[in-house]
Design an enzyme around this catalytic site. Structure first.
Site, short mmCIF file in Angstrom:
data_model
loop_
_atom_site.label_atom_id
_atom_site.label_comp_id
_atom_site.label_asym_id
_atom_site.label_seq_id
_atom_site.Cartn_x
_atom_site.Cartn_y
_atom_site.Cartn_z
N LYS A 48 84.46 -9.80 -37.72
CA LYS A 48 83.88 -9.28 -36.47
C LYS A 48 82.36 -9.43 -36.51
CE LYS A 48 87.75 -6.16 -35.98
NZ LYS A 48 88.36 -4.87 -36.19
N GLN A 92 87.32 1.34 -37.08
CA GLN A 92 88.22 0.44 -37.79
C GLN A 92 89.43 1.22 -38.32
OE1 GLN A 92 87.82 -3.00 -38.10
NE2 GLN A 92 89.88 -2.96 -38.97
N ASP A 115 87.97 -1.57 -28.30
CA ASP A 115 89.35 -1.80 -28.74
C ASP A 115 90.38 -1.40 -27.68
OD1 ASP A 115 89.72 -3.10 -31.10
OD2 ASP A 115 89.68 -1.32 -32.37
#
Ligand code: NAP
Length: 276
Positions: A48, A92, A115
């Site tokens: 990322k 995460q 997300d």
């Protein structure tokens, strides 16, 4: 058989991203929060970071030890929500079990939720409203479109019902007029469902769960699974044998995984637009 390359599709999307970024004068920034030392998480975060750097997007990783409390994480997220320099916030996963995952995720401002996992974004997606779409699901839909896979009227069988992959695909596929079946660990006779599928999307995490005898000749196969065994990556589909009867299939690695990271960059831009 056509091999659906995540790289080729991703390169196409990246050109679109570049055009969008040319019209944005402000510097974008992604903040990733990691809790603990999970090895796979570190690998994903690194990719990322690299993706952000390649688009000149600022990247910051905040790391907490395993024994962190909900309150500390929630306070940090509130601080990031109010920081106008931060475009996107990503927690995460996985995080340790003692933490209240839903509460922490839902602290993220839905306009910074890169997300697409907050209840607000999930609700909007299911209500056909503009929303941030979870990266892997968005990558899969973009890949199906890039490879001109017909969705309208097609029988799509999703295997796996996670919030990250299986569930967000349901409204996305329905919006494209597909007929959607969702299978999971309690499904009786997975094979009978798969043999009815024009398109199979498998996101389980079990090496070679799907074998040649479970697939219709000419079916389109999207393999989301990533199974690392003795340092080698395998999908959920027995690629070497299934590829002979599939019309289009994604490889592992080199398929959906590449798309997921590119979708993250698209989502950072979408977050920026929501905040304008
Ligand atoms: P997850 O949250 O563990 O969900 C797995 C799903 O598979 C669950 O819904 C589970 O059913 C179902 N399942 C388990 N065993 C099954 C069986 N024998 N038959 C049918 N369904 C079964 O996993 P996830 O986060 O969605 O990830 C799935 C896989 O995709 C993993 O390998 C992960 O590494 C990979 N992944 C890849 C990407 C990428 O970018 N390529 C992104 C995300 C995930 P229940 O709900 O009944 O438990």
């Amino acid at each position: 058989m056509i091999l659906m390359s995540g790289k080729d599709c991703s390169n196409y999307i990246k050109e679109e991203i570049k055009k969008e970024l040319n019209n944005i004068n402000n510097k974008l920034k992604l903040v990733v929060i990691r809790v603990g030392e999970d090895a796979a998480s570190k690998v994903y975060i690194n990719s990322k970071k690299k993706a952000c750097e390649s688009f000149n997007i600022d990247f910051e990783e905040i790391v907490y030890p395993d024994n962190i409390t909900d309150d500390i994480l929630i306070n940090k997220i509130n601080e990031l929500n109010n920081d106008t320099k931060v475009t996107g916030i990503l927690l995460q996963l996985p995080i340790p079990n003692h933490l209240n995952k839903d509460k922490i995720i839902n602290t993220i401002d839905y306009k910074k939720d890169v997300d697409g996992l907050t209840t607000i974004n999930i609700g909007k997606l299911n209500n056909n409203e503009k929303s941030i779409i979870p990266c892997t699901a968005l990558g899969i839909i973009n890949m199906l479109k890039y490879y001109e896979v017909n969705l309208e009227g097609s029988n799509v069988v999703i295997v796996g019902r996670s919030n990250l992959v299986g569930k967000p695909l349901i409204p996305l596929l329905l919006k494209n007029n597909a007929t959607v079946t969702v299978c999971h660990s309690k499904t009786k006779d997975l094979k009978s469902h798969l043999l009815n599928a024009d398109i199979i999307i498998c996101a389980v995490g079990k090496k070679h769960l799907i074998t040649k005898d479970m697939v219709n000749s000419g079916a389109v196969i999207i393999d989301v699974g990533i199974n690392r065994i003795d340092g080698k990556l395998y999908g959920d589909v027995d690629f070497d044998n299934v590829k002979d009867i599939a019309s289009k299939i994604t490889p592992v690695p080199g398929g959906v995984g590449v798309m997921t990271v590119t979708s993250l960059i698209s989502n950072i831009i979408e977050c920026y637009k929501l905040q304008m």
